[in-house]
Write an enzyme that holds these catalytic residues in place. Structure first.
Site, short mmCIF file in Angstrom:
data_model
loop_
_atom_site.label_atom_id
_atom_site.label_comp_id
_atom_site.label_asym_id
_atom_site.label_seq_id
_atom_site.Cartn_x
_atom_site.Cartn_y
_atom_site.Cartn_z
N ARG A 155 0.86 -1.17 0.00
CA ARG A 155 0.00 0.00 0.00
C ARG A 155 0.90 1.23 0.00
O ARG A 155 2.04 1.18 0.45
CB ARG A 155 -0.90 0.02 1.24
N LYS A 179 -2.64 -2.36 7.72
CA LYS A 179 -3.85 -1.84 8.34
C LYS A 179 -4.07 -2.48 9.70
O LYS A 179 -3.83 -3.67 9.88
CB LYS A 179 -5.06 -2.10 7.44
N HIS A 248 -1.47 2.89 -6.30
CA HIS A 248 -2.52 1.87 -6.15
C HIS A 248 -2.58 0.97 -7.38
O HIS A 248 -2.82 -0.23 -7.27
CB HIS A 248 -3.86 2.57 -5.91
N ARG A 251 0.07 -1.66 -7.16
CA ARG A 251 -0.33 -2.71 -6.21
C ARG A 251 -1.34 -3.66 -6.86
O ARG A 251 -1.25 -4.88 -6.72
CB ARG A 251 -0.91 -2.07 -4.95
N HIS A 274 -4.55 -8.57 3.11
CA HIS A 274 -6.00 -8.48 3.23
C HIS A 274 -6.49 -9.32 4.40
O HIS A 274 -6.10 -10.48 4.53
CB HIS A 274 -6.68 -8.97 1.95
N TYR A 283 -9.88 -9.69 -7.59
CA TYR A 283 -8.89 -9.87 -8.65
C TYR A 283 -9.15 -11.13 -9.47
O TYR A 283 -8.45 -11.38 -10.43
CB TYR A 283 -7.48 -9.95 -8.06
#
Length: 307
Positions: A155, A179, A248, A251, A274, A283
Site C-alpha cells: 500500500r 492496516k 494503487h 499494487r 487483506h 482480482y
C-alpha cells in the site's frame, strides 16, 4: 453555497471520545480516523438540521431519513455505505459504553454497490515504466520506489512508512506494518533488492534526518504520500504510458499478475495483507516459506535471469 451548521457538544463530545478510542485502542491509521471524523460530523450536522441534538433521540426512522437525504444529494452507493458503516460502528461503540440501550442503525440497509475490478497495467507497461533514464540519484530513488511497490505489492502508506531496519536485503524480505497495525513479511524480488542496494549506496549523501527508506533529496526527510503520488504520475507521463500511473495501480498490477501466474488466491491475500479473502477475490476473472515459494515461481520480476 451550503450552510455550515454548528454541532452542539451533546453530539460532538461522543464523537471525540470515539475517535480517541479508535486511534489509541484500535490503533487505526490517521487517515481512517479522519474519514470517521468527517462522516460522523456530517451526520451530526444533518441531525441538527432535523432538530435532533442528542444521540439518544436518534431512531431507526431517522437513520433511514439521513441515508435517503445523503442519497438524494448525489452520494454514490459506495460512499453511502461508507457513511453508514461509520455511523453503525460509532453507535455500536456507544452501546458498548452504556451510552445507548440499542443501536438504531441495526437492521437498516443501504444500497449494495457492485465491486469493480481495479485497473492495472500489463507486464509490458510495467517494464516500460521501469525503464527510466537514470541520470541522477533522484531517478535511482524513484526507480527503487517503483520496483518495491510493484515487487512487494505494498500500500502507498506502507511504502512511505518503511524504515531501514524493515528491509532484509540478504533474505530479500521486507517487514510491513499494514492496516490495523498488523505486521507481515513480504518477499521483495530480485529486482527490488538490486535497486534498494543502489539507492542505499546514495541515500547517505543526503544527510537523512531519520530512518526512512525513501527520503527527499532536498531535505533528507521522509517522503510524504503526496510526493510519491506526484513522482509516480510524472514517470508515467515521461515514459509515454497512455494510462494514469499511481501507486494503487502498481499494487493492483502486482496482485493481478501474481494471481494470473500462480492461481493461488490465498497466497495473494497474505502478500497483500487483506484481512478477508473476499477483498482479494475482486482480482479473480499458509506460512511465509510457502508464500515466498509462490512468489519466486510466479512474479515476473522475481525470476532469475538465464545465463
Amino acid at each position: 453555497m451550503s450552510q455550515i451548521i454548528d454541532v452542539p457538544e451533546t453530539l460532538s463530545l461522543a464523537i471525540d471520545s470515539f475517535l480517541s478510542y479508535i486511534e489509541v485502542e484500535r490503533r487505526l491509521s490517521p487517515v481512517t480516523v479522519e474519514n470517521y471524523q468527517r462522516q460522523l460530523m456530517t451526520i451530526a450536522q444533518m441531525m441538527v438540521a432535523i432538530k435532533i441534538n442528542q444521540w439518544s433521540l436518534l431512531e431507526s426512522q431517522h437513520v433511514r431519513m439521513l441515508l435517503a437525504k445523503s442519497h438524494r444529494s448525489g452520494l454514490q452507493p459506495a460512499s453511502l455505505a461508507l457513511r453508514f458503516s461509520a455511523l453503525r460502528s460509532f453507535l455500536d461503540w456507544q452501546v458498548s459504553q452504556g451510552m445507548l440501550a440499542v443501536n438504531p442503525a441495526k437492521g437498516v440497509r443501504t444500497p449494495k454497490s457492485g465491486r469493480h475490478l481495479p485497473k492495472n497495467m500489463d507486464v509490458d507497461e510495467v517494464s516500460q515504466l521501469m525503464n527510466i533514464d537514470l541520470k541522477d540519484p533522484l531517478s535511482v530513488r524513484d526507480r527503487t520506489m517503483l520496483e518495491v511497490m510493484y515487487g512487494a505489492g505494498l500500500r502507498l502508506s506502507e511504502l512511505t512508512n518503511l524504515n531501514i531496519n524493515d528491509i532484509d536485503l540478504q533474505e530479500g524480505e521486507v517487514r510491513v506494518l499494514g492496516k490495523g497495525s498488523k505486521e507481515r513479511k513480504v518477499p521483495l524480488g530480485r529486482k527490488a533488492v538490486e535497486w534498494l542496494q543502489h539507492w542505499f549506496a546514495m541515500r547517505e549523501l543526503y544527510s537523512p534526518e531519520d530512518t526512512a527508506v525513501f527520503i527527499s533529496t532536498k531535505s533528507g526527510k521522509r517522503l510524504s504520500v503526496r510526493s510519491v503520488q506526484k513522482r509516480f504520475e510524472l514517470w508515467g507521463v515521461k515514459q509515454g504510458l497512455s494510462s494514469h500511473v499511481n501507486p494503487h495501480k502498481l499494487r493492483h498490477s502486482f496482485a493481478t499478475h501474481l494471481l494470473e501466474s500462480s492461481g493461488d488466491l490465498r497466497a495473494v491475500q497474505e502478500l497483500l495483507g487483506h484481512a478477508n479473502l473476499s477483498t482479494t477475490q475482486v482480482y479473480t476473472h499458509l506460512d511465509f516459506q510457502h508464500l515466498a515459494k509462490v512468489y519466486d515461481a510466479a512474479h515476473p520480476r522475481a525470476k532469475r535471469e538465464k545465463s
